[in-house]
Design an enzyme around this catalytic site. Structure first.
Site, PDB file in Angstrom:
ATOM      1  CB  CYS A   1      -0.916  -0.002   1.214  1.00  0.00           C
ATOM      2  SG  CYS A   1      -2.274   1.176   1.035  1.00  0.00           S
TER       3      CYS A   1
ATOM      4  CB  CYS B   1      -1.798   5.142   3.355  1.00  0.00           C
ATOM      5  SG  CYS B   1      -1.920   3.562   4.178  1.00  0.00           S
TER       6      CYS B   1
ATOM      7  CB  CYS C   1      -4.421   3.740  -0.136  1.00  0.00           C
ATOM      8  SG  CYS C   1      -4.874   3.691   1.606  1.00  0.00           S
TER       9      CYS C   1
ATOM     10  CE  LYS D   1      -7.878  -0.910   4.228  1.00  0.00           C
ATOM     11  NZ  LYS D   1      -6.520  -0.481   3.907  1.00  0.00           N
TER      12      LYS D   1
ATOM     13  NE  ARG E   1      -6.922   5.170   8.776  1.00  0.00           N
ATOM     14  CZ  ARG E   1      -8.112   5.491   8.327  1.00  0.00           C
ATOM     15  NH1 ARG E   1      -8.687   6.604   8.734  1.00  0.00           N
ATOM     16  NH2 ARG E   1      -8.739   4.713   7.472  1.00  0.00           N
TER      17      ARG E   1
ATOM     18  NE  ARG F   1      -6.945   5.051   4.562  1.00  0.00           N
ATOM     19  CZ  ARG F   1      -5.877   5.835   4.552  1.00  0.00           C
ATOM     20  NH1 ARG F   1      -5.710   6.719   3.598  1.00  0.00           N
ATOM     21  NH2 ARG F   1      -4.977   5.735   5.522  1.00  0.00           N
TER      22      ARG F   1
ATOM     23  CD  GLU G   1     -13.955  -3.732  -4.479  1.00  0.00           C
ATOM     24  OE1 GLU G   1     -12.987  -4.304  -5.004  1.00  0.00           O
ATOM     25  OE2 GLU G   1     -14.108  -2.495  -4.529  1.00  0.00           O
TER      26      GLU G   1
ATOM     27  CE  LYS H   1      -7.759  -3.798   6.964  1.00  0.00           C
ATOM     28  NZ  LYS H   1      -6.567  -3.312   6.317  1.00  0.00           N
TER      29      LYS H   1
ATOM     30  CB  SER I   1      -5.978  -1.325  14.825  1.00  0.00           C
ATOM     31  OG  SER I   1      -6.712  -0.447  13.998  1.00  0.00           O
TER      32      SER I   1
END
Ligand code: PBG
Length: 326
Positions: free
Chosen positions: A121, A123, A131, A196, A206, A218, A234, A249, A275
Site C-alpha cells: 500500500c 499510505c 493509499c 476492505k 493509523r 478514504r 470486490e 476486513k 486494530s
C-alpha cells in the site's frame, strides 16, 4: 412435555462430550501475526492506542519473528514505517526500503520456517497519507497501479511469500499478478484486502503505522459498510484477476460477509480483525470490565465459525499462548 423430547443437553453433559461434538476448531495455525517495523528506530516504541503492540527497529525483528514462530503461528504480516515520505511514496518500492530490508533479513534467518506476508500500500509512504497517488485533486487509480506493482516486485526480490495489497485501487490484483509473472515471480502469492471497508475501526492502526490521510477520507476507494453486494463484487473481481486468498476486513462487524464469501466461492478466505476491534477489547479489559482471554477466544471462534480459514489478528501471540495450554 411431549415424548420423545429432543434433548440437546445430552451432548453437553461432560467436558469430553463437548470436546467431541465441538463444530468449530481454532488453532494457532489459523493465525497471521502483524509486525510493525520502523526505519532508523533505536528502541521499540509502544503504540499508544494498542496496548502491547510495538513498532520495532530492524534489529529486533529476528527476535520478534522467532517468538511468533516458536508459538506455532505460521505467518506474519509486515507493515513498514519509513523515515522519508513524498508525494509518490518512493520509499515503498526502494530495494533498500525498510520493508524490503526486513523481508530479506527474515528470509535469511528463518528460511521456510515462517510465511512472510507484506502489506502492499502507499499510505505509510506518501506525504498525503492516501493509499494512491494524487493527480490534480484526485487519487489517480492507474498511476497508483504502477507503483503498487513495483512495490510487489521489490518485495518479491527480497523473498516475500505473499504480497497483500490493501490500497483498494481497481485492477490492483491484475497489475500485481502481471508484474510478478513478468519478472519471474510466478510462485509469489497474492492475498488481497478484497472487501476492505471504509471503517472507523482502523484509527488505532493509523497511530501504529503513521498513515492517516492528511486531508479528506478514504471513501472514494474503500467499500461502504452499507453495501454487501458491492463487497461480493470486490471479491469476485479479485478472483477474476487471479488472487490466491481473498480477505474480508474488518472482521467482527462483517461476519455476514465472511459467511457469504465462504458460501459463494471456493477460494481461501482470510478475515482481518483490525486494530479497532483489538483496542475495544483491550480498553475494556484494562478497566477490568471483561475477561480478555475469554472474550478473545469467543471473538476468534466466531470469525472461524462464520467461515474464515485464517485470521489476521493483533491477538495472535496471546491467543497462541492460551491455545497451547488448552
Ligand atoms: C493501509 C492499511 C490500513 C489497515 C491495514 N492497511 C489502514 C487504512 O486503510 O486506513 C488497517 C488495519 C487495522 O486497522 O488493523 N492501507
Amino acid at each position: 412435555m411431549s415424548f420423545p423430547t429432543r434433548r440437546l443437553r445430552r451432548l453437553r453433559t461432560t467436558s469430553k462430550m463437548r470436546e467431541l461434538t465441538q463444530e468449530t476448531r481454532l488453532s494457532m495455525k489459523d493465525l497471521i501475526c502483524p509486525v510493525f517495523v520502523q526505519e532508523d528506530l533505536k528502541t521499540r516504541i509502544k503504540v499508544e492506542s494498542m496496548s502491547e503492540i510495538e513498532r520495532l527497529p530492524l534489529e529486533d525483528i529476528n527476535d520478534e519473528v522467532g517468538t511468533i514462530s516458536d508459538l506455532g503461528i505460521p505467518a506474519i504480516m509486515l507493515f513498514g514505517i519509513p523515515s522519508k515520505k513524498d508525494e509518490v511514496g518512493s520509499s515503498s518500492f526502494d530495494d533498500n526500503g525498510i520493508v524490503q530490508k526486513a523481508i530479506s533479513q527474515i528470509r535469511k534467518n528463518f528460511g521456510d520456517k515462517i510465511v512472510i506476508m507484506a502489506d502492499v500500500c502507499l499510505c505509510q509512504f506518501t506525504s498525503t497519507g492516501h493509499c494512491g497517488i494524487i493527480k490534480g485533486n484526485k487519487i489517480d487509480n492507474d498511476t497508483s497501479l504502477d507503483t503498487l506493482a513495483k512495490i510487489a516486485v521489490s518485495q518479491a526480490k527480497m523473498g516475500v511469500d505473499t504480497v497483500s495489497p490493501s490500497a483498494m485501487m481497481d485492477g490492483q490484483v491484475y497489475a500485481i499478478r502481471k508484474a510478478l509473472d513478468d519478472n519471474g515471480f510466478t510462485d509469489v502469492s497474492i492475498m488481497s484486502h478484497s472487501a476492505k471497508h471504509r471503517s472507523s475501526f482502523y484509527s488505532p492502526f493509523r497511530d501504529a503505522a503513521e498513515c492517516a490521510p492528511k486531508f479528506g477520507d478514504r471513501k472514494t476507494y474503500q467499500v461502504p459498510f452499507t453495501n454487501s453486494r458491492e463487497a461480493m463484487m470486490e471479491v469476485e473481481t479479485d478472483i477474476n484477476e487471479g488472487v490466491d486468498i481473498v480477505m474480508i476486513k474488518p472482521a467482527l462487524s462483517y461476519l455476514d460477509l465472511i459467511t457469504e464469501t465462504r458460501k459463494r466461492f471456493n477460494i481461501p478466505v482470510a478475515a482481518y480483525s483490525v486494530s479497532g476491534e483489538y483496542a475495544l477489547v483491550k480498553g475494556a479489559a484494562m478497566q477490568g470490565w471483561i475477561n480478555e482471554k475469554d472474550i478473545t477466544e469467543e471473538i476468534l471462534y466466531s470469525i472461524k465459525r462464520a467461515g474464515a480459514d485464517m485470521i489476521v489478528t493483533y491477538f495472535a501471540k496471546s491467543a497462541a499462548r492460551f491455545l497451547q495450554e488448552s
